[in-house]
Design a protein around this motif. Structure first.
Motif, PDB file in Angstrom:
ATOM      1  N   TYR A  53     -26.395  29.705  22.462  1.00 63.69           N
ATOM      2  CA  TYR A  53     -25.783  31.041  22.466  1.00 63.69           C
ATOM      3  C   TYR A  53     -24.366  30.978  23.039  1.00 63.69           C
ATOM      4  O   TYR A  53     -23.423  31.540  22.469  1.00 63.69           O
ATOM      5  CB  TYR A  53     -26.656  31.970  23.297  1.00 63.69           C
ATOM      6  N   ASP A 127     -37.972  42.197  14.473  1.00 62.06           N
ATOM      7  CA  ASP A 127     -36.771  42.175  13.625  1.00 62.06           C
ATOM      8  C   ASP A 127     -36.691  43.381  12.701  1.00 62.06           C
ATOM      9  O   ASP A 127     -35.755  43.506  11.925  1.00 62.06           O
ATOM     10  CB  ASP A 127     -36.736  40.887  12.784  1.00 62.06           C
ATOM     11  N   GLU A 264     -24.967  39.865  17.403  1.00 61.19           N
ATOM     12  CA  GLU A 264     -25.275  39.063  16.212  1.00 61.19           C
ATOM     13  C   GLU A 264     -25.634  37.627  16.576  1.00 61.19           C
ATOM     14  O   GLU A 264     -26.609  37.070  16.038  1.00 61.19           O
ATOM     15  CB  GLU A 264     -24.088  39.093  15.247  1.00 61.19           C
ATOM     16  N   GLU A 265     -24.882  37.025  17.483  1.00 59.97           N
ATOM     17  CA  GLU A 265     -25.180  35.640  17.858  1.00 59.97           C
ATOM     18  C   GLU A 265     -26.440  35.558  18.719  1.00 59.97           C
ATOM     19  O   GLU A 265     -27.172  34.566  18.667  1.00 59.97           O
ATOM     20  CB  GLU A 265     -23.986  35.018  18.588  1.00 59.97           C
ATOM     21  N   ARG A 267     -29.116  37.520  18.392  1.00 55.61           N
ATOM     22  CA  ARG A 267     -30.248  37.600  17.460  1.00 55.61           C
ATOM     23  C   ARG A 267     -30.449  36.288  16.723  1.00 55.61           C
ATOM     24  O   ARG A 267     -31.586  35.833  16.540  1.00 55.61           O
ATOM     25  CB  ARG A 267     -30.011  38.741  16.477  1.00 55.61           C
ATOM     26  N   LYS A 268     -29.353  35.662  16.329  1.00 53.44           N
ATOM     27  CA  LYS A 268     -29.454  34.397  15.605  1.00 53.44           C
ATOM     28  C   LYS A 268     -30.023  33.299  16.503  1.00 53.44           C
ATOM     29  O   LYS A 268     -30.892  32.522  16.083  1.00 53.44           O
ATOM     30  CB  LYS A 268     -28.085  33.979  15.069  1.00 53.44           C
ATOM     31  N   ASP A 271     -33.703  33.871  16.870  1.00 56.00           N
ATOM     32  CA  ASP A 271     -34.420  33.585  15.627  1.00 56.00           C
ATOM     33  C   ASP A 271     -34.562  32.076  15.425  1.00 56.00           C
ATOM     34  O   ASP A 271     -35.627  31.585  15.025  1.00 56.00           O
ATOM     35  CB  ASP A 271     -33.689  34.212  14.430  1.00 56.00           C
ATOM     36  N   ASP A 272     -33.489  31.345  15.709  1.00 54.83           N
ATOM     37  CA  ASP A 272     -33.561  29.884  15.612  1.00 54.83           C
ATOM     38  C   ASP A 272     -34.593  29.327  16.586  1.00 54.83           C
ATOM     39  O   ASP A 272     -35.339  28.397  16.256  1.00 54.83           O
ATOM     40  CB  ASP A 272     -32.186  29.266  15.908  1.00 54.83           C
TER      41      ASP A 272
END
Length: 328
Positions: A53, A127, A264-265, A267-268, A271-272
Motif C-alpha cells: 500500500y 465489495d 483506490e489503492e 481497496r486494491k 483485494d490482492d
C-alpha cells in the motif's frame, strides 16, 4: 528586459510544474506524510500488504504523499494504535474491522459468528453495496473510516487437547480479543472466555494461564503458537476482514485527489491480499501439521445452532446480520 525575461521564465516553470502535478492525479498534494501503525512482523501477509500500500500510494503520487510505517507493534498494540488515530499520532492503522466495535456496535458485525460463508460471499458483501453502506454506518457511529476489506481466512480454535464437541468446550479457559462479540460467542458455546491482548498471549499459554485461543491460521503460524498448542479445531467460526482505518474527519481534510488515491489503492491492496490469503490457507495448514499440530474436525452445524439466537442479543446488529446472510 532582463526582469521581464526572468518573470516569463518563472511563469513557464510554474506552468510546467502545475501540469506535472496534475498528471499525477494528486495536483494539490505537497509533502503529505501519513503515519501508519500495525502489529504485524516481517514475513506476515499483512506486513507485506502495508508495504504494498505504501509503495502504491507513493508511486502513484510520485512521492508527494509518503507513508511512514511503524510495524510489529513498535508504537503500541492495536487498541493503542487506534486511539492514536483519534489524537493524531497515527493517520492509518491496519487491523480488522471488528476492532472498532468498542467505538460503535455496528463494526462488531465483522466478528459475528457463522455469518460470512466463504471467500465468494466475503467479496460480494464487502465489495458490494452492503459493504459501502456498512463503511458509512461505521464512520457515522465510530468516527473512523474503513478502506478496503482483506479476507483474513477463517478463525479456528486451538488448545492442548482435542475439543471436537460442545461438551468438550466446558471449562476451557479461552483467550479472546477484548471485544464483546468474541466473549459472548465463546461464553454461549460453553467455554470460559478470557479477554486479553495479543502481546501477552504466547506467555499466557506457555504458563497455562489460558488453555487455548482462536485465530486465523496465518496468525497461529506467524506467532508460533504451534510451540505452545498441539491441536487446531477447525471451527471456522468467523471469516474476518482486515482493513485500513483512518480518522474520518482528518481524512476529509485531505485534498480530494489524495483521498481518491488512498481509497483506490487501499481497496486494491486488500483485494490482492484476499487472493493471496485464499491460496495460502491450505499451505499453512500443511506447514502446521508438519510442525506437529493435529487438526480436528468439529460439527460446525452444532456450533452454529448453539449461536442461533445471537442476533437477538445484538438488536442493533440484527438488520445487518440479515442483510449479509441474504447476499447470494
Amino acid at each position: 528586459m532582463l526582469r521581464t525575461m526572468i518573470g516569463r521564465g518563472l511563469a513557464t516553470c510554474a506552468t510546467v510544474l502545475g501540469i506535472a502535478l496534475a498528471t499525477t492525479g494528486v495536483a494539490r498534494a505537497e509533502d503529505i506524510v501519513l503515519k501508519m501503525a500495525h502489529v504485524y512482523t516481517p514475513g506476515n501477509i499483512w506486513y507485506e500488504t502495508a508495504e504494498a500500500y505504501k509503495k502504491a500510494v507513493e508511486d502513484r503520487t510520485q512521492g508527494k504523499v509518503k507513508i511512514q510505517i511503524a510495524d510489529s507493534g513498535s508504537t503500541g498494540d492495536w487498541p493503542q494504535s487506534i486511539e492514536g488515530l483519534a489524537i493524531g499520532t497515527n493517520d492509518i492503522v491496519l487491523q480488522s474491522i471488528g476492532t472498532l466495535d468498542r467505538y460503535g456496535i455496528v463494526a462488531g458485525v465483522e466478528a459475528f459468528p457463522y455469518l460470512i460463508r466463504d471467500l465468494d460471499h466475503f467479496r460480494k458483501v464487502y465489495d458490494g453495496p452492503i459493504g459501502a453502506e456498512l463503511a458509512d454506518a461505521i464512520a457515522a457511529q465510530t468516527r473512523f473510516r474503513i478502506v478496503g476489506a482483506g479476507y483474513r481466512g477463517a478463525r479456528h480454535l486451538t488448545a492442548n487437547r482435542a475439543v471436537p464437541t460442545l461438551e468438550d468446550l466446558k471449562g476451557l479457559k479461552l483467550r479472546v480479543p477484548p471485544l464483546k462479540m468474541y466473549s459472548m460467542t465463546w461464553a454461549k458455546l460453553g467455554a470460559s472466555p478470557v479477554p486479553m491482548g495479543v502481546a501477552e498471549l504466547f506467555t499466557s499459554m506457555q504458563q497455562k494461564v489460558v488453555d487455548g485461543q482462536e485465530n486465523p491460521l496465518e496468525i497461529i503460524e506467524s506467532m508460533r503458537y504451534d510451540e505452545v498448542q498441539s491441536h487446531v479445531m477447525e471451527t471456522a467460526h468467523v471469516i474476518g476482514a482486515m482493513t485500513f482505518i483512518f480518522y474520518d474527519a482528518r481524512m476529509k481534510r485531505l485534498p480530494e485527489d489524495v483521498r481518491t488515491v488512498l481509497i483506490e489503492e487501499g481497496r486494491k491492496a486488500m483485494d490482492d491480499a484476499s487472493t493471496r490469503m485464499a491460496a495460502m490457507e491450505a499451505e499453512i495448514k500443511k506447514r502446521l501439521q508438519g510442525k506437529g499440530m493435529t487438526f480436528v474436525a468439529v460439527d460446525r452445524d452444532a456450533f452454529a445452532a448453539k449461536l442461533a439466537d445471537m442476533p437477538d442479543a445484538f438488536p442493533d446488529l440484527k438488520p445487518w446480520v440479515e442483510k449479509i446472510r441474504a447476499v447470494k
